[in-house]
Write an enzyme that holds these catalytic residues in place. Structure first.
Site, PDB file in Angstrom:
ATOM      1  N   PRO A  10       0.787  -1.229   0.000  1.00  0.00           N
ATOM      2  CA  PRO A  10       0.000   0.000   0.000  1.00  0.00           C
ATOM      3  C   PRO A  10       0.819   1.279   0.000  1.00  0.00           C
ATOM      4  O   PRO A  10       1.843   1.366   0.687  1.00  0.00           O
ATOM      5  CB  PRO A  10      -0.823  -0.110   1.286  1.00  0.00           C
ATOM      6  CG  PRO A  10      -0.111  -1.101   2.134  1.00  0.00           C
ATOM      7  CD  PRO A  10       0.534  -2.066   1.174  1.00  0.00           C
ATOM      8  N   ASN A  11       0.340   2.222  -0.789  1.00  0.00           N
ATOM      9  CA  ASN A  11       0.884   3.585  -0.914  1.00  0.00           C
ATOM     10  C   ASN A  11       2.203   3.652  -1.675  1.00  0.00           C
ATOM     11  O   ASN A  11       2.705   4.742  -1.942  1.00  0.00           O
ATOM     12  CB  ASN A  11       1.032   4.247   0.472  1.00  0.00           C
ATOM     13  CG  ASN A  11      -0.298   4.310   1.196  1.00  0.00           C
ATOM     14  OD1 ASN A  11      -1.265   4.838   0.651  1.00  0.00           O
ATOM     15  ND2 ASN A  11      -0.381   3.737   2.384  1.00  0.00           N
ATOM     16  N   ARG A  18       4.970  10.779  -2.797  1.00  0.00           N
ATOM     17  CA  ARG A  18       4.670  10.619  -1.374  1.00  0.00           C
ATOM     18  C   ARG A  18       5.895  10.942  -0.506  1.00  0.00           C
ATOM     19  O   ARG A  18       6.960  10.343  -0.705  1.00  0.00           O
ATOM     20  CB  ARG A  18       4.279   9.155  -1.179  1.00  0.00           C
ATOM     21  CG  ARG A  18       4.184   8.692   0.226  1.00  0.00           C
ATOM     22  CD  ARG A  18       4.163   7.163   0.279  1.00  0.00           C
ATOM     23  NE  ARG A  18       3.888   6.724   1.629  1.00  0.00           N
ATOM     24  CZ  ARG A  18       4.140   5.521   2.098  1.00  0.00           C
ATOM     25  NH1 ARG A  18       4.660   4.601   1.311  1.00  0.00           N
ATOM     26  NH2 ARG A  18       3.854   5.221   3.335  1.00  0.00           N
ATOM     27  N   TYR A  23      10.996   9.038   1.104  1.00  0.00           N
ATOM     28  CA  TYR A  23      10.986   8.001   0.064  1.00  0.00           C
ATOM     29  C   TYR A  23      11.641   8.412  -1.260  1.00  0.00           C
ATOM     30  O   TYR A  23      11.708   7.598  -2.185  1.00  0.00           O
ATOM     31  CB  TYR A  23       9.543   7.534  -0.178  1.00  0.00           C
ATOM     32  CG  TYR A  23       8.905   6.930   1.043  1.00  0.00           C
ATOM     33  CD1 TYR A  23       9.371   5.723   1.567  1.00  0.00           C
ATOM     34  CD2 TYR A  23       7.856   7.568   1.704  1.00  0.00           C
ATOM     35  CE1 TYR A  23       8.808   5.170   2.701  1.00  0.00           C
ATOM     36  CE2 TYR A  23       7.281   7.022   2.847  1.00  0.00           C
ATOM     37  CZ  TYR A  23       7.758   5.823   3.343  1.00  0.00           C
ATOM     38  OH  TYR A  23       7.205   5.272   4.464  1.00  0.00           O
ATOM     39  N   ASN A  72       8.066  -5.493  -0.502  1.00  0.00           N
ATOM     40  CA  ASN A  72       7.902  -4.333   0.367  1.00  0.00           C
ATOM     41  C   ASN A  72       6.411  -4.232   0.651  1.00  0.00           C
ATOM     42  O   ASN A  72       5.643  -3.727  -0.179  1.00  0.00           O
ATOM     43  CB  ASN A  72       8.428  -3.051  -0.300  1.00  0.00           C
ATOM     44  CG  ASN A  72       8.367  -1.862   0.658  1.00  0.00           C
ATOM     45  OD1 ASN A  72       7.730  -1.935   1.710  1.00  0.00           O
ATOM     46  ND2 ASN A  72       9.006  -0.764   0.294  1.00  0.00           N
ATOM     47  N   ALA A  75       2.938  -0.635   5.068  1.00  0.00           N
ATOM     48  CA  ALA A  75       2.434  -0.673   6.437  1.00  0.00           C
ATOM     49  C   ALA A  75       1.892  -2.046   6.852  1.00  0.00           C
ATOM     50  O   ALA A  75       1.856  -2.360   8.046  1.00  0.00           O
ATOM     51  CB  ALA A  75       1.346   0.388   6.614  1.00  0.00           C
ATOM     52  N   HIS A  78       3.754  -4.254   9.356  1.00  0.00           N
ATOM     53  CA  HIS A  78       3.648  -4.073  10.807  1.00  0.00           C
ATOM     54  C   HIS A  78       2.315  -4.567  11.376  1.00  0.00           C
ATOM     55  O   HIS A  78       2.103  -4.489  12.573  1.00  0.00           O
ATOM     56  CB  HIS A  78       3.822  -2.588  11.149  1.00  0.00           C
ATOM     57  CG  HIS A  78       4.932  -1.927  10.385  1.00  0.00           C
ATOM     58  ND1 HIS A  78       6.247  -2.335  10.486  1.00  0.00           N
ATOM     59  CD2 HIS A  78       4.932  -0.911   9.473  1.00  0.00           C
ATOM     60  CE1 HIS A  78       6.998  -1.583   9.682  1.00  0.00           C
ATOM     61  NE2 HIS A  78       6.226  -0.719   9.056  1.00  0.00           N
ATOM     62  N   ASP A  85       1.313 -15.515   7.179  1.00  0.00           N
ATOM     63  CA  ASP A  85       0.873 -16.885   6.860  1.00  0.00           C
ATOM     64  C   ASP A  85       1.115 -17.203   5.388  1.00  0.00           C
ATOM     65  O   ASP A  85       1.509 -18.326   5.045  1.00  0.00           O
ATOM     66  CB  ASP A  85      -0.616 -17.056   7.186  1.00  0.00           C
ATOM     67  CG  ASP A  85      -0.859 -17.262   8.673  1.00  0.00           C
ATOM     68  OD1 ASP A  85       0.124 -17.440   9.428  1.00  0.00           O
ATOM     69  OD2 ASP A  85      -2.038 -17.238   9.087  1.00  0.00           O
ATOM     70  N   GLU A  96      12.440  -9.342   2.509  1.00  0.00           N
ATOM     71  CA  GLU A  96      11.669  -8.183   2.966  1.00  0.00           C
ATOM     72  C   GLU A  96      12.499  -6.920   2.732  1.00  0.00           C
ATOM     73  O   GLU A  96      13.683  -6.872   3.097  1.00  0.00           O
ATOM     74  CB  GLU A  96      11.366  -8.326   4.459  1.00  0.00           C
ATOM     75  CG  GLU A  96      10.656  -7.121   5.053  1.00  0.00           C
ATOM     76  CD  GLU A  96      10.449  -7.246   6.570  1.00  0.00           C
ATOM     77  OE1 GLU A  96      10.574  -8.369   7.108  1.00  0.00           O
ATOM     78  OE2 GLU A  96      10.172  -6.214   7.190  1.00  0.00           O
ATOM     79  N   HIS A  98      12.607  -2.505   2.761  1.00  0.00           N
ATOM     80  CA  HIS A  98      12.046  -1.177   3.058  1.00  0.00           C
ATOM     81  C   HIS A  98      12.975  -0.118   2.511  1.00  0.00           C
ATOM     82  O   HIS A  98      14.209  -0.244   2.608  1.00  0.00           O
ATOM     83  CB  HIS A  98      11.853  -0.986   4.562  1.00  0.00           C
ATOM     84  CG  HIS A  98      10.954  -2.015   5.141  1.00  0.00           C
ATOM     85  ND1 HIS A  98       9.593  -2.006   4.948  1.00  0.00           N
ATOM     86  CD2 HIS A  98      11.229  -3.145   5.852  1.00  0.00           C
ATOM     87  CE1 HIS A  98       9.063  -3.070   5.537  1.00  0.00           C
ATOM     88  NE2 HIS A  98      10.036  -3.784   6.079  1.00  0.00           N
ATOM     89  N   ILE A  99      12.380   0.910   1.983  1.00  0.00           N
ATOM     90  CA  ILE A  99      13.147   2.033   1.428  1.00  0.00           C
ATOM     91  C   ILE A  99      13.770   2.828   2.573  1.00  0.00           C
ATOM     92  O   ILE A  99      14.956   3.167   2.543  1.00  0.00           O
ATOM     93  CB  ILE A  99      12.207   2.924   0.580  1.00  0.00           C
ATOM     94  CG1 ILE A  99      11.694   2.120  -0.618  1.00  0.00           C
ATOM     95  CG2 ILE A  99      12.915   4.208   0.142  1.00  0.00           C
ATOM     96  CD1 ILE A  99      10.483   2.723  -1.293  1.00  0.00           C
ATOM     97  N   ARG A 105      12.565   5.255  12.744  1.00  0.00           N
ATOM     98  CA  ARG A 105      11.259   5.917  12.675  1.00  0.00           C
ATOM     99  C   ARG A 105      10.391   5.531  13.889  1.00  0.00           C
ATOM    100  O   ARG A 105      10.901   5.075  14.892  1.00  0.00           O
ATOM    101  CB  ARG A 105      10.610   5.571  11.329  1.00  0.00           C
ATOM    102  CG  ARG A 105      11.484   6.018  10.143  1.00  0.00           C
ATOM    103  CD  ARG A 105      10.853   5.708   8.813  1.00  0.00           C
ATOM    104  NE  ARG A 105       9.612   6.457   8.619  1.00  0.00           N
ATOM    105  CZ  ARG A 105       8.723   6.187   7.660  1.00  0.00           C
ATOM    106  NH1 ARG A 105       8.958   5.206   6.798  1.00  0.00           N
ATOM    107  NH2 ARG A 105       7.633   6.904   7.555  1.00  0.00           N
TER     108      ARG A 105
HETATM  109  C1  DQA Z   1       8.098   1.214   4.088  1.00  0.00           C
HETATM  110  C2  DQA Z   1       8.132   1.462   5.599  1.00  0.00           C
HETATM  111  C3  DQA Z   1       6.763   1.225   6.200  1.00  0.00           C
HETATM  112  O1  DQA Z   1       6.799   1.479   7.608  1.00  0.00           O
HETATM  113  C4  DQA Z   1       5.755   2.174   5.587  1.00  0.00           C
HETATM  114  O2  DQA Z   1       4.464   1.918   6.100  1.00  0.00           O
HETATM  115  C5  DQA Z   1       5.756   2.129   4.102  1.00  0.00           C
HETATM  116  C6  DQA Z   1       7.029   2.037   3.396  1.00  0.00           C
HETATM  117  C7  DQA Z   1       9.452   1.559   3.425  1.00  0.00           C
HETATM  118  O3  DQA Z   1       9.654   1.111   2.295  1.00  0.00           O
HETATM  119  O4  DQA Z   1      10.264   2.272   4.002  1.00  0.00           O
HETATM  120  O5  DQA Z   1       4.721   2.239   3.452  1.00  0.00           O
HETATM  121  O6  DQA Z   1       7.849  -0.169   3.867  1.00  0.00           O
END
Ligand code: DQA
Length: 142
Positions: A10-11, A18, A23, A72, A75, A78, A85, A96, A98-99, A105
């Site tokens: 998401p996002n 964003r 990011y 990735n 959110a 978390h 699963d 996994e 994350h940017i 954070r």
């Molecule tokens: C993220 C970190 C997550 O906490 C956040 O909710 C994101 C992006 C990252 O790539 O840094 O949407 O996964």
């Protein structure tokens, strides 16, 4: 030819727009174009969804045949037992990604439901986190 699936949650469709201070200014599409050029011998498929169930469907679709998955989950990382699963059911290794450095954070970003079931975790290197994950999957196959 290695087959790698990148999955963004998401996002992450808003990358480049964003919160650029966190990011960056690059859209994922333009980053992906560069990544594909740098790895002509790897098939890199890309999927993004804001919907948890769609991410699970994609994981199930590729997770028994591809050589690696770069995930990735945004959110959902978390919050999602359902994604944990899904990942733990697969035979394909999942990295996994994350940017941002989630540990610099808010405290709610310090816990991941996915880390215990992933092959490894890369975070904090901006978009380069994806390339590092790809490198890890490639060297794992050698
Ligand atoms: C993220 C970190 C997550 O906490 C956040 O909710 C994101 C992006 C990252 O790539 O840094 O949407 O996964």
């Amino acid at each position: 030819m290695l087959k790698i699936q990148i999955i963004n949650g998401p996002n992450l469709n808003l990358l480049g727009v964003r919160e650029p201070g966190i990011y960056g200014n690059t859209s994922f599409e333009s980053y992906l174009e560069e990544l594909r050029k740098s790895y002509p011998d790897v098939t890199i498929d890309y999927f993004q969804s804001n919907v948890e169930g769609m991410l699970i469907d994609k994981l199930q679709e590729v997770g028994f045949s591809y050589d690696g998955i770069i995930l990735n989950a945004g959110a959902y990382t978390h919050t999602s037992v359902a994604l944990q699963d899904a990942v733990r059911s697969l035979t394909t290794p999942v990295v996994e990604v994350h940017i941002s450095n989630v540990f610099q954070r808010e405290a709610f970003r310090h816990h991941s439901f996915l880390s215990p079931v992933c092959k490894g975790v890369i975070c904090g290197f901006g978009m380069t986190s994806y390339r590092l994950a790809l490198e890890a999957l490639i060297s794992d196959k050698k």
